[in-house]
Design a protein around this motif. Structure first.
Motif, PDB file in Angstrom:
ATOM      1  N   SER A   1       0.831  -1.203   0.000  1.00  0.00           N
ATOM      2  CA  SER A   1       0.000   0.000   0.000  1.00  0.00           C
ATOM      3  C   SER A   1       0.868   1.257   0.000  1.00  0.00           C
ATOM      4  CB  SER A   1      -0.923  -0.010   1.204  1.00  0.00           C
ATOM      5  OG  SER A   1      -1.692   1.152   1.258  1.00  0.00           O
ATOM      6  N   SER A   2       1.917   1.247   0.783  1.00  0.00           N
ATOM      7  CA  SER A   2       2.828   2.382   0.856  1.00  0.00           C
ATOM      8  C   SER A   2       3.519   2.612  -0.491  1.00  0.00           C
ATOM      9  CB  SER A   2       3.870   2.142   1.946  1.00  0.00           C
ATOM     10  OG  SER A   2       4.827   3.159   1.967  1.00  0.00           O
ATOM     11  N   GLU A   3       3.941   1.551  -1.137  1.00  0.00           N
ATOM     12  CA  GLU A   3       4.592   1.666  -2.448  1.00  0.00           C
ATOM     13  C   GLU A   3       3.619   2.195  -3.501  1.00  0.00           C
ATOM     14  OE1 GLU A   3       7.827   1.348  -3.181  1.00  0.00           O
ATOM     15  OE2 GLU A   3       8.151   1.020  -1.043  1.00  0.00           O
ATOM     16  N   LYS A   4       2.360   1.768  -3.435  1.00  0.00           N
ATOM     17  CA  LYS A   4       1.360   2.269  -4.383  1.00  0.00           C
ATOM     18  C   LYS A   4       1.140   3.768  -4.199  1.00  0.00           C
ATOM     19  CE  LYS A   4      -1.329  -1.900  -5.244  1.00  0.00           C
ATOM     20  NZ  LYS A   4      -2.643  -2.550  -5.083  1.00  0.00           N
ATOM     21  N   GLN A   5       1.107   4.214  -2.936  1.00  0.00           N
ATOM     22  CA  GLN A   5       0.939   5.652  -2.686  1.00  0.00           C
ATOM     23  C   GLN A   5       2.116   6.447  -3.226  1.00  0.00           C
ATOM     24  OE1 GLN A   5       0.144   6.544   1.428  1.00  0.00           O
ATOM     25  NE2 GLN A   5      -2.047   6.558   1.040  1.00  0.00           N
ATOM     26  N   ARG A   6       3.329   5.946  -3.031  1.00  0.00           N
ATOM     27  CA  ARG A   6       4.511   6.652  -3.545  1.00  0.00           C
ATOM     28  C   ARG A   6       4.499   6.705  -5.068  1.00  0.00           C
ATOM     29  NH1 ARG A   6       9.459   4.211  -0.393  1.00  0.00           N
ATOM     30  NH2 ARG A   6      10.226   4.244  -2.525  1.00  0.00           N
ATOM     31  N   ALA A   7       4.092   5.607  -5.698  1.00  0.00           N
ATOM     32  CA  ALA A   7       4.015   5.587  -7.162  1.00  0.00           C
ATOM     33  C   ALA A   7       2.963   6.577  -7.660  1.00  0.00           C
ATOM     34  CB  ALA A   7       3.692   4.178  -7.648  1.00  0.00           C
ATOM     35  N   THR A   8       1.833   6.647  -6.951  1.00  0.00           N
ATOM     36  CA  THR A   8       0.771   7.576  -7.334  1.00  0.00           C
ATOM     37  C   THR A   8       1.242   9.015  -7.186  1.00  0.00           C
ATOM     38  OG1 THR A   8      -0.913   5.991  -6.700  1.00  0.00           O
ATOM     39  CG2 THR A   8      -1.603   8.275  -6.883  1.00  0.00           C
ATOM     40  N   ARG A   9       1.945   9.325  -6.114  1.00  0.00           N
ATOM     41  CA  ARG A   9       2.488  10.682  -5.943  1.00  0.00           C
ATOM     42  C   ARG A   9       3.436  11.019  -7.080  1.00  0.00           C
ATOM     43  NH1 ARG A   9       3.888  10.576   0.384  1.00  0.00           N
ATOM     44  NH2 ARG A   9       1.762  10.628   1.129  1.00  0.00           N
ATOM     45  N   GLY A  10       4.231  10.060  -7.497  1.00  0.00           N
ATOM     46  CA  GLY A  10       5.128  10.276  -8.627  1.00  0.00           C
ATOM     47  C   GLY A  10       4.356  10.618  -9.889  1.00  0.00           C
TER      48      GLY A  10
END
Length: 113
Positions: A16-25
């Protein structure tokens, strides 16, 4: 059984944390592209605009872009992704403040809403 549950919870949190970081990117990328597109439009029309269609700006379907506070020397924009509640903002030129935050060097910033 307890160990499997703990490992599953940790794995879910990490994904979930990785998905949020990818979305912010993706949101930052969308705002960077918007800055280039808005400046190209300004070079032709000598004004900034809030009309994404007029600028021929396109982004990913799940990202919402809103341009506001357009003045003769700047503009503000918000990129929002509702799945994780991520939002990124940018202020360009004379419109250097969004939601009480001052922007430096026209650099987009993100935070959870």
């Amino acid at each position: 059984m307890v160990i499997i549950g703990i490992l599953t919870a940790v794995g879910y949190w990490r994904i979930s944390s990785e998905k949020q970081r990818a979305t912010r990117g993706k949101l930052l990328e969308a705002l960077d592209h918007l800055m280039i597109t808005e400046e190209a439009y300004f070079a032709q029309a000598d004004v900034y605009t809030t009309d994404l269609v007029l600028m021929d700006y396109q982004t990913l379907d799940y990202i919402s872009i809103v341009i506001s506070n357009v003045t003769v020397d700047g503009w503000q924009a918000r990129a929002y992704e509702p799945r994780y509640g991520n939002a990124c903002y940018v202020a360009y030129g004379g419109a250097a403040m969004v939601a009480g935050k001052t922007f430096v060097n026209n650099k987009p910033e993100c935070y959870l809403e």
